[in-house]
Design a protein around this motif. Structure first.
Motif, PDB file in Angstrom:
ATOM      1  N   GLU A 100     -26.130 -33.650  -7.313  1.00 30.08           N
ATOM      2  CA  GLU A 100     -25.387 -34.590  -8.264  1.00 30.08           C
ATOM      3  C   GLU A 100     -24.498 -35.672  -7.663  1.00 30.08           C
ATOM      4  O   GLU A 100     -23.605 -36.172  -7.965  1.00 30.08           O
ATOM      5  CB  GLU A 100     -24.245 -33.568  -8.918  1.00 30.08           C
ATOM      6  CG  GLU A 100     -23.036 -32.870  -7.890  1.00 30.08           C
ATOM      7  CD  GLU A 100     -23.719 -31.668  -7.339  1.00 30.08           C
ATOM      8  OE1 GLU A 100     -22.758 -30.724  -6.931  1.00 30.08           O
ATOM      9  OE2 GLU A 100     -24.994 -31.273  -7.545  1.00 30.08           O
ATOM     10  N   ARG A 101     -25.047 -35.954  -6.448  1.00 30.64           N
ATOM     11  CA  ARG A 101     -24.519 -37.180  -5.689  1.00 30.64           C
ATOM     12  C   ARG A 101     -25.562 -38.321  -5.848  1.00 30.64           C
ATOM     13  O   ARG A 101     -26.807 -38.181  -5.901  1.00 30.64           O
ATOM     14  CB  ARG A 101     -24.486 -36.728  -4.180  1.00 30.64           C
ATOM     15  CG  ARG A 101     -23.335 -35.858  -3.904  1.00 30.64           C
ATOM     16  CD  ARG A 101     -21.918 -36.210  -4.437  1.00 30.64           C
ATOM     17  NE  ARG A 101     -20.718 -35.242  -4.135  1.00 30.64           N
ATOM     18  CZ  ARG A 101     -19.517 -35.691  -4.227  1.00 30.64           C
ATOM     19  NH1 ARG A 101     -19.137 -36.910  -4.207  1.00 30.64           N
ATOM     20  NH2 ARG A 101     -18.638 -34.646  -4.006  1.00 30.64           N
ATOM     21  N   SER A 102     -25.096 -39.564  -5.520  1.00 32.50           N
ATOM     22  CA  SER A 102     -25.916 -40.716  -5.699  1.00 32.50           C
ATOM     23  C   SER A 102     -26.511 -40.987  -4.260  1.00 32.50           C
ATOM     24  O   SER A 102     -25.996 -40.543  -3.433  1.00 32.50           O
ATOM     25  CB  SER A 102     -25.007 -41.995  -6.022  1.00 32.50           C
ATOM     26  OG  SER A 102     -23.939 -42.120  -5.156  1.00 32.50           O
ATOM     27  N   ALA A 103     -27.345 -42.057  -4.346  1.00 35.59           N
ATOM     28  CA  ALA A 103     -28.087 -42.482  -2.850  1.00 35.59           C
ATOM     29  C   ALA A 103     -27.257 -43.520  -2.706  1.00 35.59           C
ATOM     30  O   ALA A 103     -26.832 -44.464  -3.611  1.00 35.59           O
ATOM     31  CB  ALA A 103     -29.661 -42.547  -3.255  1.00 35.59           C
ATOM     32  N   ILE A 104     -26.933 -43.775  -1.424  1.00 37.74           N
ATOM     33  CA  ILE A 104     -26.360 -45.196  -1.020  1.00 37.74           C
ATOM     34  C   ILE A 104     -27.080 -45.902  -0.089  1.00 37.74           C
ATOM     35  O   ILE A 104     -27.643 -45.420   0.860  1.00 37.74           O
ATOM     36  CB  ILE A 104     -24.923 -44.649  -0.438  1.00 37.74           C
ATOM     37  CG1 ILE A 104     -23.996 -43.580  -1.368  1.00 37.74           C
ATOM     38  CG2 ILE A 104     -24.225 -46.023  -0.114  1.00 37.74           C
ATOM     39  CD1 ILE A 104     -22.929 -43.207  -0.547  1.00 37.74           C
TER      40      ILE A 104
END
Length: 457
Positions: A100-104
């Protein structure tokens, strides 16, 4: 047979009073100089302890995503990020630590370095922020005062050394001397100075070890001490294992030049070169393959991958996690995909592991919520110590004067204290030099300038 005269107990008593006053005077001057810095460290440190919670709460729109099937390839995500900032090139990719985390993606261009947050499922750009403008980066830079330049950063390094002095001298002043209060209890009411004195002393005594711990584990980030300590450890085989680089061509870059975040022990380690001969005939493996290799080698989720900036560069996968057992750095040849350097936390020398462990606790990461709350309590103790010190001083200061504790009757006590100061100055040069200047000013200037002597009385 020796004879004990009545003068001997009196001399011992005079010596004890002199030592107490000398240390009290040191404690007062050190506290007077560093209170603003200690408050800054405590407040910004408290914020940084909860950086993940702050990111999820206030910046969740760019950090949190809804998992919806299969994620896009890393290379495609990097392309999307670069197109979001015209004229930029992707320099690093952060693999999502959770579904549930974005890619940075970090991109660089004429405008500098920028963080682009991308939904790894549908490729939507969730946010764009300058690397030096990101909230937690700003908090960390204010914490060290590096935000305001190198000179300010040196001041915070001096303050860290003074904090250790304050803890040691404070415990000496607190140490029980036949008094019935102010040891574990607080006497009086807020209207009386003794209340603030006892609150200050008891807080410092019980939190002193943790405050000292925060001060000394913060030193690795300092500009002068940190850099020199890292170099000394490496030179003496106590930092990163340099033998791993013996047979590998090295560039002039170091790990911290190419990655947003890395372990302290390896941040000064040189970055290897890819096979230069292969650059003439082979094609780069690409970001997707580099990510696949890192995962196949057992790199835990959430790692960063530095993308080569030229034909001799390498892909560098690095993870600086909450669980130090997962800390790892892998340099991968961009043509063959061969791991050139693969170094994990358990390969660091004992002292190197101890420093990394201290840093991790300092940041509230090692034991989860308990660690965060323990360090938060220490930061609050620092704030309370600063506030009580100011109130206590305000209540005892004479009208029109600073209210510095009196000079010791026997100046000879300073001889031993000078030796202690010299040893401290060798261990922490910036702070030690500041203490030498402080004592020299007190002993060589204040004593012989009537106006200063009166104001500082």
């Amino acid at each position: 047979m020796s004879t004990i005269t009545a003068a001997e107990p009196a001399e011992d008593a005079a010596h004890g009073v002199s030592l107490y006053r000398a240390i009290w005077r040191w404690h007062f001057f050190a506290g007077l100089l560093v209170i603003p810095f200690m408050l800054n460290l405590a407040i910004t440190g408290s914020l940084y302890l909860f950086k993940d919670e702050i990111n999820s709460t206030f910046f969740g729109y760019r950090y949190i995503v809804q998992p919806t099937g299969k994620t896009l390839p890393a290379a495609r995500i990097a392309e999307i990020a670069a197109s979001a900032v015209p004229g930029s090139t992707a320099t690093s990719y952060k693999d999502p630590v959770l579904p549930e985390r974005s890619a940075i993606v970090t991109v660089s261009g004429d405008a500098g370095s920028t963080l682009v947050f991308v939904n790894p499922y549908d490729g939507k750009v969730l946010g764009v922020v300058g690397s030096i403008d990101e909230f937690n980066y700003v908090v960390k830079r204010i914490h060290s005062l590096a935000y305001f330049g190198n000179t300010a950063n040196r001041l915070i390094e001096i303050a860290g050394g003074f904090a250790m002095v304050l803890v040691v001298t404070g415990i000496y002043l607190w140490w029980p001397r036949r008094q019935t209060g102010g040891i574990v209890s607080v006497r009086g009411t807020p209207g009386r100075r003794v209340f603030w004195r006892d609150l200050h002393a008891v807080t410092g005594a019980f939190a002193g070890v943790l405050i000292f711990f925060l001060a000394i584990t913060g030193m690795p980030w300092s500009g002068y001490w940190g850099a020199n300590a890292n170099a000394w450890l490496t030179e003496h085989g106590l930092g990163y294992p340099v033998q791993l680089w013996d047979d590998v061509p090295k560039s002039r870059k170091i790990t911290e030049d190419i990655l947003p975040k890395s372990g302290w022990i390896v941040e000064k380690a040189p970055v290897p070169l890819s096979d230069i001969a292969a650059a003439q005939s082979a094609r780069p493996i690409g970001l997707d393959k580099a990510v696949e290799i890192a995962k196949r080698l057992g790199m835990a989720p959430g790692f960063d991958v530095a993308i080569p900036s030229d034909e001799t560069g390498v892909y560098t996968a690095s993870l600086y996690p909450e669980d130090l057992s997962d800390e790892r750095t892998i340099h991968i040849d961009q043509y063959s995909g061969k791991p050139l350097i693969d170094i994990a936390f358990n390969q660091y020398p004992l002292l190197g592991r101890a420093i990394e462990w201290g840093i991790n606790i300092h940041q509230g990461q090692e034991w989860g919520r308990f660690n965060q709350l323990l360090m938060l309590a220490t930061c609050l103790a620092i704030v309370l110590s600063c506030v009580t010190a100011v109130v206590m001083w305000w209540k005892r200061r004479p009208a029109g004067r600073l209210g510095v504790p009196p000079m010791p009757p026997q100046r000879s006590v300073y001889y031993g204290l000078w030796v202690i100061t010299g040893i401290f100055a060798i261990a922490f040069p910036m702070s030690g030099l500041a203490i030498v200047v402080m004592i020299a000013f007190d002993q060589l200037v204040v004593r012989f300038v009537p106006l200063l002597k009166r104001v500082l009385a």
